[in-house]
Design an enzyme around this catalytic site. Structure first.
Site, PDB file in Angstrom:
ATOM      1  N   GLN A   1      -4.332  -5.176   6.991  1.00  0.00           N
ATOM      2  CA  GLN A   1      -5.313  -6.057   6.345  1.00  0.00           C
ATOM      3  C   GLN A   1      -5.234  -7.485   6.902  1.00  0.00           C
ATOM      4  OE1 GLN A   1      -7.578  -5.011   4.260  1.00  0.00           O
ATOM      5  NE2 GLN A   1      -6.790  -2.965   3.836  1.00  0.00           N
TER       6      GLN A   1
ATOM      7  N   HIS B   1       0.876  -1.179   0.000  1.00  0.00           N
ATOM      8  CA  HIS B   1       0.000   0.000   0.000  1.00  0.00           C
ATOM      9  C   HIS B   1       0.919   1.236   0.000  1.00  0.00           C
ATOM     10  CE1 HIS B   1      -2.778   2.946   1.861  1.00  0.00           C
ATOM     11  NE2 HIS B   1      -3.755   2.145   1.513  1.00  0.00           N
TER      12      HIS B   1
ATOM     13  N   ASP C   1       3.213  -4.673   8.025  1.00  0.00           N
ATOM     14  CA  ASP C   1       2.018  -3.839   7.918  1.00  0.00           C
ATOM     15  C   ASP C   1       0.819  -4.778   8.081  1.00  0.00           C
ATOM     16  OD1 ASP C   1      -0.188  -2.407   7.130  1.00  0.00           O
ATOM     17  OD2 ASP C   1       0.621  -1.775   5.190  1.00  0.00           O
TER      18      ASP C   1
ATOM     19  N   CYS D   1      -4.914   2.682  -3.525  1.00  0.00           N
ATOM     20  CA  CYS D   1      -3.658   3.186  -2.939  1.00  0.00           C
ATOM     21  C   CYS D   1      -2.518   2.207  -3.169  1.00  0.00           C
ATOM     22  CB  CYS D   1      -3.801   3.489  -1.451  1.00  0.00           C
ATOM     23  SG  CYS D   1      -4.949   4.805  -1.117  1.00  0.00           S
TER      24      CYS D   1
ATOM     25  N   LYS E   1     -10.336  -0.699  10.592  1.00  0.00           N
ATOM     26  CA  LYS E   1     -10.492  -1.861   9.703  1.00  0.00           C
ATOM     27  C   LYS E   1     -10.793  -3.130  10.488  1.00  0.00           C
ATOM     28  CE  LYS E   1      -7.212  -0.089   6.268  1.00  0.00           C
ATOM     29  NZ  LYS E   1      -8.025   0.426   5.168  1.00  0.00           N
TER      30      LYS E   1
END
Lengths: 414, 162
Positions: A211, A131, A208, A372, A234
């Site tokens: 997600q 991202h 990261d 993104c 999220k």
């Protein structure tokens, strides 16, 4: 743990849906079919209640006042930190830094750890499916330091290519920053192996987890990652709150990110002594309500069980993938063996933006665009995709609605 | 839950037809003036980062008149049709008429003013009046027009609608 205790209880999606007020009333005159969970998730009533409770009953600043409310607010805020510590199995609450979201967490690492340990001629290694929030902070750092940003490739399915990674992880690599799960493709990366190899070569790893955290149990100590970033919104929590997990010994070495109140022990005009962890990295009044709301979201996820959520979403993914694959004019972008419930696709002859508008008219919310992740779009030679991302409250009926919506798109573009 | 065809289908379809009119779909499928002009003396690139639309507008300007105008690029139906119909409408127009047309078109699709432009006076371009009901699509419809104006002004670099 609560999650483990729930393993044997069958997951009831209809019951889960009733926890989310947004599905109880029409949105824009229609029953909402929400397939944009990778962008943000809807919020269960318990999270909304926690926010309301804080503002109506407990509102005060934290770590300051000696008065009753300030103590209550401080306690609630720190209780949330403890919940997150347990959720990801961190060694100590000192390793949990509240930030605005994954983006700020990554910027924090780039601007503190990065500034201290990445120098001229050094390298930061990321993957081709990042991202923008795990690209740009490193670009800024590398430009400032005269360092080099290197990118490990992915294959046509959108999978991490381990052999290439092995080759690119060199003597000048100072940090590996890798997404746990691709937001645009849904690819689940082999982070455990990625971390192990980097550690064999003495290189720390940032994951990261934006997600990842909402789709599977995460154990930062089992992974042995050095940094783990995620966002509250999220994972069914509020916006404007997120977490940076970092190993305590690294946080001790790192300089502060921002200066201000709360991050100090004492200040004179000559010298400031920084506060202990985790407060050294939390300058200013934090998002107290957000942190408390996130704590409520963690409780909620654990009461439902992340294993249950994962199993439900995997079933939807399989069902949706099969259905979309069967359509001649649909091409699924991102076909990794291991995926979360994200289905990115293009429809022959129709731009994703037009798909998005027409589906929206029928009450179906999907994301269209580059997500993104422009380098990912470039890799596939497409300007954009339509992306259906499924969450814990989605159903097979939602997928049917998507298929029905795509027929409507074709009717317009016939 | 699930699609309620009877309830949803009928009125919505006519709604969507306001946006995706036949003329627009036709220009999307068969864009006119869709090529480069090799010796164009005006040229600009437009980019809409929101949807990844990219297009280049070429203009052959002679004595203040748009002798020829064309475009190439990729985009959604609205942006492609808008570019195509723009090139058709501006050929032979003077530079100031083209800029005036930009203003009128912008008003047509945004309609923020109290007195919306007379759709009839817009000729074929009136088919884009449906866009004003879709605020997120305004940028799609105006990308080519912004790019055209930049080309006339010979602005440096790419135009972005964001």
């Amino acid at each position: 743990m609560t999650a483990a205790a729930n393993k044997n209880i069958p997951y009831d999606v209809e019951k889960a849906r009733r926890d989310f007020p947004i599905f109880c009333e029409p949105v824009n005159g229609k029953q909402l079919i929400y397939l944009d969970n990778a962008a943000t998730t809807q919020k269960p009533q318990v999270v909304l209640d926690a926010l309301m409770h804080f503002y109506t009953r407990e509102c005060a600043n934290i770590h300051r006042g000696v008065h009753y409310l300030s103590e209550r607010a401080t306690e609630s805020y720190e209780t949330s930190r403890a919940k997150i510590t347990r959720l990801i199995n961190a060694a100590s609450p000192n390793e949990i830094i509240f930030v605005r979201g994954s983006t700020e967490a990554i910027n924090l690492v780039a601007q503190t750890y990065g500034k201290m340990f990445v120098g001229s001629g050094d390298e930061v290694l990321i993957s081709a499916m990042e991202h923008h929030s795990n690209i740009v902070p490193w670009q800024i750092l590398c430009e400032e330091k005269g360092a080099r940003l290197r990118v490990t490739p992915m294959n046509d399915a959108g999978e991490f290519v381990f052999e290439q990674y092995e080759r690119m992880l060199g003597p000048r690599t100072r940090l590996v920053a890798i997404t746990g799960v691709s937001n645009a493709l849904g690819t689940v990366n082999p982070v455990s192996e990625i971390i192990k190899l980097a550690h064999d070569r003495g290189v720390p790893v940032l994951v990261d987890g934006a997600q990842m955290i909402q789709h599977m149990p995460v154990d930062v100590r089992a992974l042995d990652c050095d940094f783990f970033a995620f966002s509250g919104h999220k994972m069914y929590g509020p916006t404007g709150i997120g977490v940076l997990y970092a190993k305590e010994r690294l946080l001790e070495k790192m300089p502060p990110y921002q200066g201000g109140g709360d991050m100090i022990t004492s200040v004179t005009f000559e010298k400031t002594i920084y506060n202990k962890l985790p407060y050294k990295f939390e300058a200013g009044t934090p998002n107290v309500a957000g942190a408390i709301g996130l704590g409520a979201a963690v409780d909620y996820l654990q009461s439902v069980g992340l294993e249950n959520i994962s199993a439900h979403e995997q079933e939807l993914l399989a069902c949706g993938t099969l259905a979309l694959q069967a359509l001649d004019d649909v091409r699924i972008i991102g076909t990794a063996k291991e995926k979360t419930s994200v289905i990115s696709f293009v429809l022959e002859g129709v731009h994703p933006h037009d798909i998005g508008t027409i589906l929206d008219k029928h009450g179906i919310a999907i994301r269209t665009g580059h997500h993104c992740a422009q380098p990912v779009m470039e890799f596939y030679g497409i300007p954009a995709t339509a992306r259906a991302s499924l969450g814990m409250y989605n159903t097979k009926e939602d997928i049917e609605a998507l298929l029905w919506g795509l027929r409507k798109v074709r009717e317009v573009f016939r | 839950m699930g699609p309620q065809k009877g309830k949803r289908g009928v009125p919505l379809m006519s709604d969507l037809r306001d946006l995706y009119q036949e003329v627009i779909l036709d220009h999307h499928k068969k864009p006119r003036n869709f090529h480069k002009i090799e010796h164009a003396n005006r040229r600009a690139e437009g980019y809409n980062p929101l949807c990844g639309d990219k297009l280049s507008v070429y203009i052959q300007l002679e004595n203040g008149i748009v002798k020829d105008i064309s475009f190439v690029g990729t985009g959604c139906a609205i942006s492609t049709a808008s570019a195509s119909m723009m090139t058709e409408s501006l050929k032979g127009k003077s530079e100031s008429e083209a800029k005036e047309a930009f203003e009128k078109f912008h008003q047509l699709v945004t309609n923020h003013s109290d007195s919306p432009p007379d759709a009839a006076a817009m000729g074929k371009l009136a088919v884009f009046s449906g866009v004003r009901e879709y605020p997120v699509r305004v940028k799609c419809a105006t990308l080519a027009w912004h790019t055209m104006r930049a080309a006339l002004d010979q602005s440096q670099g790419a135009v972005a609608t964001e």
